[in-house]
Design a protein around this motif. Sequence first.
Motif, mmCIF file in Angstrom:
data_model
loop_
_atom_site.group_PDB
_atom_site.id
_atom_site.type_symbol
_atom_site.label_atom_id
_atom_site.label_comp_id
_atom_site.label_asym_id
_atom_site.label_seq_id
_atom_site.Cartn_x
_atom_site.Cartn_y
_atom_site.Cartn_z
ATOM 1 N N UNK A 1 0.819 -1.201 0.000
ATOM 2 C CA UNK A 1 0.000 0.000 0.000
ATOM 3 C C UNK A 1 0.851 1.248 0.000
ATOM 4 N N UNK A 2 0.238 2.365 0.339
ATOM 5 C CA UNK A 2 0.974 3.620 0.455
ATOM 6 C C UNK A 2 2.135 3.446 1.422
ATOM 7 N N UNK A 3 1.845 2.821 2.550
ATOM 8 C CA UNK A 3 2.865 2.477 3.537
ATOM 9 C C UNK A 3 2.784 0.969 3.759
ATOM 10 N N UNK B 1 4.386 -10.258 16.532
ATOM 11 C CA UNK B 1 5.590 -10.057 17.338
ATOM 12 C C UNK B 1 6.398 -8.840 16.898
ATOM 13 N N UNK B 2 6.177 -8.375 15.658
ATOM 14 C CA UNK B 2 6.882 -7.195 15.170
ATOM 15 C C UNK B 2 6.541 -6.916 13.725
ATOM 16 N N UNK B 3 6.853 -5.719 13.283
ATOM 17 C CA UNK B 3 6.576 -5.340 11.895
ATOM 18 C C UNK B 3 7.446 -4.161 11.499
ATOM 19 N N UNK B 4 7.558 -3.968 10.180
ATOM 20 C CA UNK B 4 8.294 -2.821 9.636
ATOM 21 C C UNK B 4 7.475 -2.206 8.511
ATOM 22 N N UNK B 5 7.543 -0.880 8.432
ATOM 23 C CA UNK B 5 6.780 -0.118 7.437
ATOM 24 C C UNK B 5 7.714 0.427 6.371
ATOM 25 N N UNK B 6 7.248 0.383 5.106
ATOM 26 C CA UNK B 6 8.022 0.896 3.970
ATOM 27 C C UNK B 6 7.119 1.846 3.180
#
Length: 297
Positions: A142-144, A156-161
């Motif tokens: 998506x946009x992010x 448990x965790x995530x990262x945004x691009x």
Amino acid sequence: MHLIAIDWGTSSLRGALLDGKGHVLEERSHSRGILTVPAGGFPGLFEELFGDWMRLTGSFCLISGMAGSKQGWVEAPYCPCPSGRVEVANAIVEIEPGRIAIVPGLSDVHDGVPDVMRGEEVQIFGAMSLVGLSDGLFVLPGTHSKWVTVKRGRVTGFRTFMTGEFYALLSQHSILAHTLDAQAPLDEVAFLEGVTQADNGQGLLHNAFGVRTLGLFERMPAGELASYLSGLLIGEELRTQSIHGGDLVLIGSPALTQRYQLALEVSGNTARTLGAEATWAGLHALSAIHIANKARS
């Protein structure tokens, strides 16, 4: 019981009327994201768009997305990772008790820098229910874009691009806007050329300039350059990931998940795909926990 499930974002919103078993009876979408709502205008707009659904017997509304942000209807503070359905459902904020409530988002921290999501957590919980997974890697383009790790049913965790936003900026507001045709349909060959080029070790800042020079020297027509740029950006996103087999699930619109599937295939990876049904399934699951909590209290 009827559940009015709403995903209220920044620029648009969509809603679904669900029966007690979570089956979709009707869907609606509107270009009335939170940025279009004046101060104090959420109750009136909600009544205008969904008042008829709310008048059905046993109706309860659960809202996810940016409506729970500081700029939204009522702020629903983030739940820190790791969190699962129970933790998120326990933190649901009621706007009108027993009638309308909002789902909190999730937060994570990387090297001291916070990361957040609102709405995607609902899609993940729904996807887990639909495909029967309690462990895996969930990708939400998506946009992010979000890359989310789930273990034992908890995020448990995530990262945004900022992949989609960078595509919009480069294709509309940079010198590349004069080179490519952003309205052209996907060209799979050009897209995959971009994905492959992203892995050349030269970095996005250099590779992106190649979009201009490929057009300048007539090596690629404007209609293909948009797909090439998309491939560069998605390829850059994938280049930073550690994908070691296991279950991989893509959640999003078909137009986006198609591109990510193509890009993943370059590195020999495959993924299952889900769309809006993940949102409705997630809101249904969270509402069941929330209502059960209320009944016990």
